[in-house]
Design a protein around this motif. Structure first.
Motif, short mmCIF file in Angstrom:
data_model
loop_
_atom_site.label_atom_id
_atom_site.label_comp_id
_atom_site.label_asym_id
_atom_site.label_seq_id
_atom_site.Cartn_x
_atom_site.Cartn_y
_atom_site.Cartn_z
N GLU A 170 -2.03 3.22 2.62
CA GLU A 170 -3.01 3.98 3.24
C GLU A 170 -2.15 5.31 2.89
O GLU A 170 -0.98 5.72 3.46
N ILE A 171 -2.91 6.43 2.61
CA ILE A 171 -2.18 7.72 2.17
C ILE A 171 -2.75 8.81 3.38
O ILE A 171 -4.08 8.81 3.53
N ARG A 172 -2.07 9.45 3.90
CA ARG A 172 -2.36 10.55 5.16
C ARG A 172 -3.30 11.65 4.43
O ARG A 172 -4.36 11.88 5.02
N ALA A 173 -2.97 12.11 3.16
CA ALA A 173 -3.63 13.17 2.43
C ALA A 173 -4.36 14.45 3.60
O ALA A 173 -3.26 14.66 4.52
N ALA A 174 -5.47 14.57 3.83
CA ALA A 174 -5.61 15.56 4.73
C ALA A 174 -6.56 14.77 5.92
O ALA A 174 -7.16 15.49 6.83
N LYS A 175 -6.17 13.86 6.05
CA LYS A 175 -7.08 13.18 7.30
C LYS A 175 -6.46 13.45 8.66
O LYS A 175 -5.28 13.66 9.02
#
Length: 242
Positions: A170-175
């Motif tokens: 799971e990628i944090r990105a802009a979450k």
């Protein structure tokens, strides 16, 4: 629990590297799924197949929404066993655990069935940060966003317009909200599980952390994890300076 998916996905990518599975070729029939739809191993790894969370049925058209799917990961384990004639647990042991000095065997679901000690989780975390047993190309596919912006729900943290995922991580990105620190880099990758455990790596600061929980994930974890992660990061930074 779901930190297991990191182990499963790394094993699946190892099988891809050895030519046993193909990442992008459409699968003609998924085990236990009656409806025929064009999905691939990569789709299953990145939760973009449209399969239900638990049932072996499609609830969405593939590639339209990221539906977090335990059933998809269980199908991946069965696919590898069928294609190779070797039990999935044996693949995990020989492809990954034996190299990391982990003597434990995977038992139960490839989506959530792994048990282990903190020492074993740390051994895997070092490999998750600095790969020795997977090509750099496949490691990048595992630990970076697949680049497909799909909406979806991150369990425990709600709906996100870009529910970014790699082929396993799971990628944090802009979450926001998220289980890592609010100021973690967008490239931070890992997984948390319903056992209250987590593993994250922030490549921007070359640090990572693991936590092995004993209480089922809930509101208290969401409350305490930011401070815990802040403390873990500070310990790591102090170690870097030393």
């Amino acid at each position: 629990m779901s930190v297991t998916k990191l182990v499963t996905s790394r094993t699946i990518l190892g099988a891809v590297e050895n030519g046993v599975l193909d990442l992008d070729q459409p699968l003609p029939q998924l085990p236990g799924v009656t409806e025929l739809r064009s999905v691939s191993v990569a789709d299953l790894l990145a939760h973009r197949s449209g399969l239900d969370h638990e049932k072996r049925e499609f609830t969405r058209t593939p590639h339209t929404r990221r539906v977090y799917s335990n059933s998809g990961y269980e199908i991946l384990g069965e696919l590898l066993a069928q294609r190779s004639g070797v039990p999935f647990a044996t693949w995990v042991a020989e492809m990954l655990f034996s190299h990391l000095g982990i003597k434990r065997k995977m038992r139960g679901s490839p989506a959530w069935g792994m048990h282990g000690s903190l020492r074993e989780l740390l051994a895997f975390a070092f490999e998750a940060a600095c790969p020795r047993f997977l090509s750099l190309e496949l490691f990048a596919a595992w630990s970076r966003s697949d680049g497909i912006q799909l909406p979806g729900v991150l369990p425990g943290y709600g709906f996100h317009r870009d529910n970014a995922w790699g082929l396993g991580c799971e990628i944090r990105a802009a979450k926001d909200p998220h289980w890592t620190l609010p100021d973690s880099s967008p490239d931070t990758y890992g997984h948390f599980g319903q056992s209250g455990s987590f593993l994250w790596i922030d490549p921007a600061i070359r640090l990572g952390a693991v936590f092995l929980g004993q209480e089922r994930f809930g509101a208290l974890h969401k409350q305490l994890w930011p401070e815990l992660n802040r403390a873990l990061r500070e310990v790591g930074k102090n170690a870097q300076r030393a």
